[in-house]
Motif scaffolding. Structure first.
Motif, mmCIF file in Angstrom:
data_model
loop_
_atom_site.group_PDB
_atom_site.id
_atom_site.type_symbol
_atom_site.label_atom_id
_atom_site.label_comp_id
_atom_site.label_asym_id
_atom_site.label_seq_id
_atom_site.Cartn_x
_atom_site.Cartn_y
_atom_site.Cartn_z
ATOM 1 N N THR A 107 0.814 -1.216 0.000
ATOM 2 C CA THR A 107 0.000 0.000 0.000
ATOM 3 C C THR A 107 0.848 1.267 0.000
ATOM 4 O O THR A 107 0.410 2.309 -0.496
ATOM 5 N N GLU A 108 2.072 1.197 0.533
ATOM 6 C CA GLU A 108 2.922 2.385 0.591
ATOM 7 C C GLU A 108 3.228 2.944 -0.797
ATOM 8 O O GLU A 108 3.428 4.151 -0.970
ATOM 9 N N VAL A 109 3.289 2.064 -1.803
ATOM 10 C CA VAL A 109 3.611 2.495 -3.157
ATOM 11 C C VAL A 109 2.572 3.490 -3.669
ATOM 12 O O VAL A 109 2.891 4.419 -4.411
ATOM 13 N N ARG A 110 1.327 3.319 -3.240
ATOM 14 C CA ARG A 110 0.246 4.218 -3.697
ATOM 15 C C ARG A 110 0.537 5.670 -3.322
ATOM 16 O O ARG A 110 0.102 6.600 -4.031
ATOM 17 N N GLY A 111 1.280 5.899 -2.246
ATOM 18 C CA GLY A 111 1.563 7.251 -1.807
ATOM 19 C C GLY A 111 2.840 7.852 -2.358
ATOM 20 O O GLY A 111 3.159 9.011 -2.050
ATOM 21 N N TRP A 112 3.598 7.097 -3.166
ATOM 22 C CA TRP A 112 4.837 7.636 -3.731
ATOM 23 C C TRP A 112 4.510 8.728 -4.756
ATOM 24 O O TRP A 112 3.587 8.567 -5.567
#
Length: 280
Positions: A103-108
């Motif tokens: 899910t962290e990738v969505r905020g990059w």
């Protein structure tokens, strides 16, 4: 004194190369965002095909020499070992995939927005059983896209010393949907004749542990002689349950990964691009 001068010169050239490639890399990301805004590809399969073309351009800017072995999958599920954020770019440059990412990738910045356009399924690491229904539903929709769905069952990136045991959660969707499962392995290397000032694949190409993204990316962009080998394997037919399926798949991926350290892949081709676009 001579050795210090040479080392200093290498460091300067790496810094300059990093700066130039960083400028080109960010420029391509911005151009991709503008292109997406103008073309407005639908989220999902159409977006994955669209981003495939941009990943090919980005991989060239990064300086990779990419080789591929085996038949490129055109559907079903695909599992691979996981070494870096670069994995997604490399695989997407070879073939349009619907990716599964943390899910962290969505905020990059930029990258998160672009991956979302490609229909990426975002999974919360350590989410537990309460997240399974939503994830399985998202995976089922991804399989219906008609493109292969790629995920990394190790659940984290590594320095490349070994392939970690596969987590079994996402294999539920493979079994429940009767989805064919293929395996893949990816390995990075540096040309031994390229001057990189003591850089190593484990520390300067792979991204793992608590490495900081921006500093790693800048350091990586200064490297020369970057190589990536991808091998696609056959379908896994031992699928009594998710334990057997995940263990069997991990064993085959680990074997292919070891082999890639010794073999040279064939040149990558893009002949199937037009066929994919027409099919969608």
């Amino acid at each position: 004194m001579r050795g210090a001068e040479v080392s200093g010169g290498i460091a300067v050239w790496r810094f300059l190369r990093s700066g130039l490639r960083s400028f080109l890399f960010v420029g391509l990301l911005v151009a991709a965002v503008v292109d997406c805004w103008m073309r407005r590809p639908k989220v999902g399969a159409e977006g994955a095909v669209w981003i495939h073309g941009w990943c090919r351009r980005i991989v060239r800017v990064l300086g990779f020499e990419c080789s591929v072995e085996g038949a490129v999958p055109l559907g079903g599920a695909v599992v691979s070992n996981h070494l870096s954020y670069l994995d997604i770019l490399l695989y997407s440059s070879v073939q349009p995939f619907v990716m599964v990412a943390k899910t962290e990738v969505r905020g990059w910045p930029l990258l998160g927005w672009l991956t979302a356009r490609a229909g990426t399924v975002y999974v919360k690491r350590g989410g537990g059983p309460k997240t399974y229904p939503a994830v399985n539903a998202a995976m089922a929709e991804a399989y219906r896209s008609g493109l292969p769905v790629l995920f990394f069952p190790e659940g984290t990136t590594t320095e490349g010393a070994e392939v970690l045991p596969f987590r079994r959660g996402l294999f539920h969707s493979v079994l429940d949907g009767g989805v064919p499962l293929r395996v893949a392995a990816l390995r990075y290397s540096l040309d031994p004749y390229a001057v990189n000032g003591g850089a190593t694949v484990g520390e300067d190409v792979c991204w793992w542990g608590d490495m900081e993204f921006a500093s790693h990316m800048f350091r990586f962009l200064g490297l020369r002689g970057l190589r990536a080998k991808i091998r696609f394997g056959e379908e896994i037919v031992e699928r009594t349950d998710r334990f057997v399926l995940s263990t069997t798949a991990r064993g085959v991926v680990a074997e292919m990964y070891e082999d890639l350290g010794l073999e040279v892949g064939a040149s990558v081709g893009w002949e199937h691009d037009s066929e994919l676009v027409e099919a969608l």
